[in-house]
Design an enzyme around this catalytic site. Sequence first.
Site, PDB file in Angstrom:
ATOM      1  N   CYS A  72       0.845  -1.194   0.000  1.00 45.05           N
ATOM      2  CA  CYS A  72       0.000   0.000   0.000  1.00 45.05           C
ATOM      3  C   CYS A  72       0.879   1.242   0.000  1.00 45.05           C
ATOM      4  O   CYS A  72       1.720   1.412   0.894  1.00 45.05           O
ATOM      5  CB  CYS A  72      -0.906   0.007   1.228  1.00 45.05           C
ATOM      6  SG  CYS A  72      -1.888   1.514   1.385  1.00 45.05           S
ATOM      7  N   CYS A  78      -1.570   6.354   6.532  1.00 46.46           N
ATOM      8  CA  CYS A  78      -2.943   5.992   6.868  1.00 46.46           C
ATOM      9  C   CYS A  78      -2.986   5.264   8.200  1.00 46.46           C
ATOM     10  O   CYS A  78      -2.150   4.405   8.496  1.00 46.46           O
ATOM     11  CB  CYS A  78      -3.524   5.113   5.761  1.00 46.46           C
ATOM     12  SG  CYS A  78      -5.204   4.545   6.088  1.00 46.46           S
ATOM     13  N   CYS A  81      -4.286   0.565   8.565  1.00 42.14           N
ATOM     14  CA  CYS A  81      -3.517  -0.676   8.646  1.00 42.14           C
ATOM     15  C   CYS A  81      -2.210  -0.439   9.408  1.00 42.14           C
ATOM     16  O   CYS A  81      -1.701   0.675   9.456  1.00 42.14           O
ATOM     17  CB  CYS A  81      -3.207  -1.210   7.253  1.00 42.14           C
ATOM     18  SG  CYS A  81      -4.687  -1.715   6.333  1.00 42.14           S
ATOM     19  N   CYS A 158      -7.835   1.158  -1.551  1.00 39.76           N
ATOM     20  CA  CYS A 158      -7.491   0.506  -0.286  1.00 39.76           C
ATOM     21  C   CYS A 158      -7.405  -0.998  -0.513  1.00 39.76           C
ATOM     22  O   CYS A 158      -8.365  -1.623  -0.993  1.00 39.76           O
ATOM     23  CB  CYS A 158      -8.540   0.831   0.776  1.00 39.76           C
ATOM     24  SG  CYS A 158      -8.258  -0.027   2.345  1.00 39.76           S
ATOM     25  N   GLN A 281     -19.814  -8.638  11.604  1.00 41.58           N
ATOM     26  CA  GLN A 281     -18.360  -8.703  11.513  1.00 41.58           C
ATOM     27  C   GLN A 281     -17.885  -8.371  10.097  1.00 41.58           C
ATOM     28  O   GLN A 281     -18.532  -8.728   9.118  1.00 41.58           O
ATOM     29  CB  GLN A 281     -17.866 -10.095  11.912  1.00 41.58           C
ATOM     30  CG  GLN A 281     -18.096 -10.437  13.374  1.00 41.58           C
ATOM     31  CD  GLN A 281     -17.017  -9.876  14.293  1.00 41.58           C
ATOM     32  OE1 GLN A 281     -16.236  -9.023  13.907  1.00 41.58           O
ATOM     33  NE2 GLN A 281     -16.993 -10.358  15.523  1.00 41.58           N
ATOM     34  N   TYR A 310     -25.286  -9.228  23.750  1.00 38.24           N
ATOM     35  CA  TYR A 310     -24.644  -8.459  22.659  1.00 38.24           C
ATOM     36  C   TYR A 310     -24.844  -9.192  21.328  1.00 38.24           C
ATOM     37  O   TYR A 310     -23.893  -9.438  20.584  1.00 38.24           O
ATOM     38  CB  TYR A 310     -23.146  -8.264  22.929  1.00 38.24           C
ATOM     39  CG  TYR A 310     -22.803  -7.792  24.312  1.00 38.24           C
ATOM     40  CD1 TYR A 310     -22.787  -6.430  24.626  1.00 38.24           C
ATOM     41  CD2 TYR A 310     -22.494  -8.695  25.319  1.00 38.24           C
ATOM     42  CE1 TYR A 310     -22.467  -5.995  25.909  1.00 38.24           C
ATOM     43  CE2 TYR A 310     -22.178  -8.272  26.605  1.00 38.24           C
ATOM     44  CZ  TYR A 310     -22.164  -6.919  26.897  1.00 38.24           C
ATOM     45  OH  TYR A 310     -21.843  -6.507  28.167  1.00 38.24           O
ATOM     46  N   GLU A 331     -29.749  -7.246  22.817  1.00 40.14           N
ATOM     47  CA  GLU A 331     -28.989  -6.230  22.091  1.00 40.14           C
ATOM     48  C   GLU A 331     -29.541  -4.852  22.445  1.00 40.14           C
ATOM     49  O   GLU A 331     -30.761  -4.684  22.597  1.00 40.14           O
ATOM     50  CB  GLU A 331     -29.082  -6.470  20.583  1.00 40.14           C
ATOM     51  CG  GLU A 331     -28.487  -5.387  19.700  1.00 40.14           C
ATOM     52  CD  GLU A 331     -27.012  -5.124  19.991  1.00 40.14           C
ATOM     53  OE1 GLU A 331     -26.655  -3.945  20.152  1.00 40.14           O
ATOM     54  OE2 GLU A 331     -26.239  -6.093  20.053  1.00 40.14           O
ATOM     55  N   ASP A 379     -20.371 -11.574  23.142  1.00 42.13           N
ATOM     56  CA  ASP A 379     -19.463 -10.965  22.166  1.00 42.13           C
ATOM     57  C   ASP A 379     -19.548  -9.455  22.371  1.00 42.13           C
ATOM     58  O   ASP A 379     -20.148  -8.744  21.567  1.00 42.13           O
ATOM     59  CB  ASP A 379     -19.869 -11.368  20.744  1.00 42.13           C
ATOM     60  CG  ASP A 379     -18.876 -10.895  19.694  1.00 42.13           C
ATOM     61  OD1 ASP A 379     -17.879 -10.237  20.067  1.00 42.13           O
ATOM     62  OD2 ASP A 379     -19.085 -11.179  18.503  1.00 42.13           O
ATOM     63  N   CYS A 406     -12.995  -8.889  21.085  1.00 38.52           N
ATOM     64  CA  CYS A 406     -12.179  -8.116  20.148  1.00 38.52           C
ATOM     65  C   CYS A 406     -11.073  -7.363  20.871  1.00 38.52           C
ATOM     66  O   CYS A 406     -10.374  -6.560  20.249  1.00 38.52           O
ATOM     67  CB  CYS A 406     -13.042  -7.159  19.335  1.00 38.52           C
ATOM     68  SG  CYS A 406     -13.980  -5.994  20.343  1.00 38.52           S
TER      69      CYS A 406
END
Length: 449
Positions: A72, A78, A81, A158, A281, A310, A331, A379, A406
């Site tokens: 990239c 940026c 990433c 991207c 996701q 969640y 939720e 989650d 996460c």
Amino acid sequence: MLIKNQIYEATITDYTAEGQGVAHIEGCAVFVPNAIVGERVRLRIEKAQKTWAAGKIVELLEKSPHRRSRECPVAKLCGGCDFWHMDYEEETRLKAQRVTDCLNRLAGESLDTLPILAAPTCLGYRNKAQYPVAQKKGKAYAGFFRAGTHQVVENPRCRILPEQTDAVKGTVVDYVNQNRVSVYDEAAHTGLLRHIYVRRGAVSGQILVCLVVNGSAIPKPEALIARLKAIPGFATLVLSENTRKGNAVLGDKFYTLYGPGWIEDTLCGLTFRLSPRSFYQVNHHQTQRLYEAAIAQAAITKTDTVLDLYCGVGTITLAMARSAGKVIGVEVIPQAVEDARENAARNGITNAEFFCGDAGAAALALEKQGVRPDVVVVDPPRKGLNADAIEAMARMAPKRIVYVSCDPATLARDVGLLKQRGYRLQSAQAADLFPRCAHVESIVLMTRK
């Protein structure tokens, strides 16, 4: 204390949670972007504090065999990433080690390096993008924020997005420039267009476009719709009204300008309706593998009741419903709950119930009603479980808790709290849903002692 702008030699020995290299000079931890463990470097101190410093590589003295040329062209600017400078083998190694270290340090485990579900590709996997819009020399452009700033870095292509997603961005920017649509100025809180939000179904190919605006309308919407129709898969255009100051992308009001206001996609053999606020996701292939692992670990039977806190639009809830006697999803976002109920009906699933509310409060309310699930699946967002959720789960005393996370640090914190309430860590695994980015997912199974 190290001296700012001074050049030092050092060896990179570790990584931060964000993937920066770590060196130690004169007892001080120095954080170095674009570095790889094992490399010897000359670095300039850019910021110096008593116990830590930030440095920048000025010369590579010994290069790691894992170093690669960046695919990239704007990777160093940026903030999207983090790992284009290294091969994927090293990226997955550091991610698995990060999850392992957190569980050992914060949850009192003594694990060897965990296995990781590595992705088959680092390219074109991301099914959602939120491009901030900016202006330069009177012309609008869109891209992603530079790390730690709100400076928008322009990038025509991207690498982690499908081509169609970037095509939508380019089409909207052309429409903005040709129709003199004003661009939002964060400091002055003026201008119209704030973000270009694009979601694409990995299986369906359907594309949802949502323009986030500091208002309730855009000029000549028919001109934009005509342009977007030329992009294969374009299915709907939505406006999100966000007139508040701050960093939140989406507003609370949505206006459908074209199509149904949502798209469909297929995951784990089920069809899901996705609107702008729906949690889904971003890596379809890896999500399917992650959910299959969660379902296998949950060991659900036809007599089991499963509680999914969640639950988002019900992806993992409905996937588990096929094996369970009953599933209950919770939720906090009303639109996502509406989508979850619609998704259950669309897939002919009748043993699923969905409730709208905060996960912790809802779990306590269900516990007071006498709900005693055999399996609890969580989650949560990056901040992890709140105290009410932990307390309710402990009172319900499920046989198994499957925790998808996460954030390894909050996962490890919560694992430690659940261990204090009679659970033990049965298994753990990392999963890479964000190739080339610092985030890493993980999944653990906890059972009652």
